[in-house]
Design a protein around this motif. Structure first.
Motif, mmCIF file in Angstrom:
data_model
loop_
_atom_site.group_PDB
_atom_site.id
_atom_site.type_symbol
_atom_site.label_atom_id
_atom_site.label_comp_id
_atom_site.label_asym_id
_atom_site.label_seq_id
_atom_site.Cartn_x
_atom_site.Cartn_y
_atom_site.Cartn_z
ATOM 1 N N ILE A 140 -9.056 0.588 0.010
ATOM 2 C CA ILE A 140 -7.896 0.118 0.936
ATOM 3 C C ILE A 140 -7.940 -1.128 1.703
ATOM 4 O O ILE A 140 -7.110 -1.746 1.515
ATOM 5 C CB ILE A 140 -7.458 1.271 1.466
ATOM 6 C CG1 ILE A 140 -7.306 2.436 0.463
ATOM 7 C CG2 ILE A 140 -6.447 0.893 2.508
ATOM 8 C CD1 ILE A 140 -7.057 3.602 1.571
ATOM 9 N N LYS A 176 0.993 -1.180 0.092
ATOM 10 C CA LYS A 176 -0.074 0.021 0.114
ATOM 11 C C LYS A 176 1.066 1.208 -0.048
ATOM 12 O O LYS A 176 0.587 2.068 -0.777
ATOM 13 C CB LYS A 176 -0.892 -0.002 1.141
ATOM 14 C CG LYS A 176 -2.232 -1.055 0.876
ATOM 15 C CD LYS A 176 -2.930 -0.936 2.407
ATOM 16 C CE LYS A 176 -4.080 -2.267 2.267
ATOM 17 N NZ LYS A 176 -4.828 -2.337 3.629
ATOM 18 N N LEU A 186 -3.590 7.359 3.146
ATOM 19 C CA LEU A 186 -3.025 6.256 3.963
ATOM 20 C C LEU A 186 -2.793 6.456 5.337
ATOM 21 O O LEU A 186 -2.912 5.848 6.020
ATOM 22 C CB LEU A 186 -1.962 5.646 3.141
ATOM 23 C CG LEU A 186 -1.262 4.314 3.376
ATOM 24 C CD1 LEU A 186 -2.411 3.426 3.274
ATOM 25 C CD2 LEU A 186 -0.210 4.203 2.540
#
Length: 173
Positions: A172, A8, A44
Motif C-alpha cells: 500500500i 486506493k 485500508l
C-alpha cells in the motif's frame, strides 16, 4: 483528499466487491454469510484511516446493489454494521500504530460490531424482513443467532487481518 488515496479507495472497493460476490457458501440462519469482503476496508482503514475504510464499505455495497436479491436491505445491513466495525478499528489504531494497539482495536471493534448489529438488526433489519413477527421472536433470533455470528465474524476477520496486514501494508505504501 489526495489523488493517491482516491485511487486506493477505488482499488480496495473493487477488490471488496469481488470478494463479496465470491463469498464462502457458509450460511447461518439462512441469511448470515461468512465472507471476506470487509478485509480490504479493514486494511485500508488501518493504512489510511477510518474514513477510507468506511468509504470502501459504502462503495462495495453500492456496487453490490447492481447484483443483489435483497432489495438493498442486505447491503444496508452490511454497510451499517461493517462500517461501524471498520470505523472503530481505524479510529483506535490511528492513535498508536503498534501491533498491540492493532489487536486492541480489532477486539474493541468486534464488540462494537456485535452491539451495533444487535440494535440495528432488532429494530431495523428484522422488522423489514419479518413483518408481523412478535418482538420476542426477533429478540431470540438476534440474541442467539445474529449476535454470536457477528462475534465470530469479527474474530475471524481480526485473525486474518493480523496474519496479512503487515505483508499488504508494504504494498500500500
Amino acid at each position: 483528499m489526495k489523488n493517491n488515496l482516491i485511487v486506493k479507495i477505488g482499488v480496495f472497493s473493487a477488490i471488496a466487491f469481488v470478494l463479496q460476490i465470491l463469498h464462502l457458501p457458509f450460511k447461518v440462519g439462512g441469511f448470515l454469510e461468512i465472507e471476506f469482503s470487509d478485509l480490504p476496508a479493514i486494511i485500508l482503514s488501518f493504512a489510511a484511516g477510518p474514513a477510507a475504510g468506511v468509504l470502501v464499505e459504502l462503495i462495495k455495497n453500492l456496487l453490490h446493489l447492481l447484483v443483489t436479491s435483497t432489495g438493498g436491505v442486505g447491503e444496508l445491513a452490511n454497510f451499517v454494521t461493517s462500517g461501524a466495525f471498520v470505523f472503530t478499528l481505524g479510529a483506535i489504531y490511528k492513535t498508536k500504530k503498534t501491533k498491540k494497539n492493532a489487536v486492541i482495536s480489532l477486539l474493541l471493534a468486534t464488540v462494537v460490531l456485535a452491539a451495533f448489529a444487535f440494535l440495528v438488526n432488532l429494530y431495523i433489519m428484522l422488522p423489514l424482513y419479518m413483518k408481523g413477527s412478535d418482538f420476542a421472536a426477533k429478540l431470540r433470533i438476534v440474541a442467539f443467532t445474529i449476535t454470536p455470528f457477528n462475534i465470530c465474524k469479527g474474530l475471524v476477520l481480526s485473525a486474518v487481518t493480523l496474519l496479512i496486514y503487515k505483508h499488504i501494508s508494504r504494498l500500500i505504501k
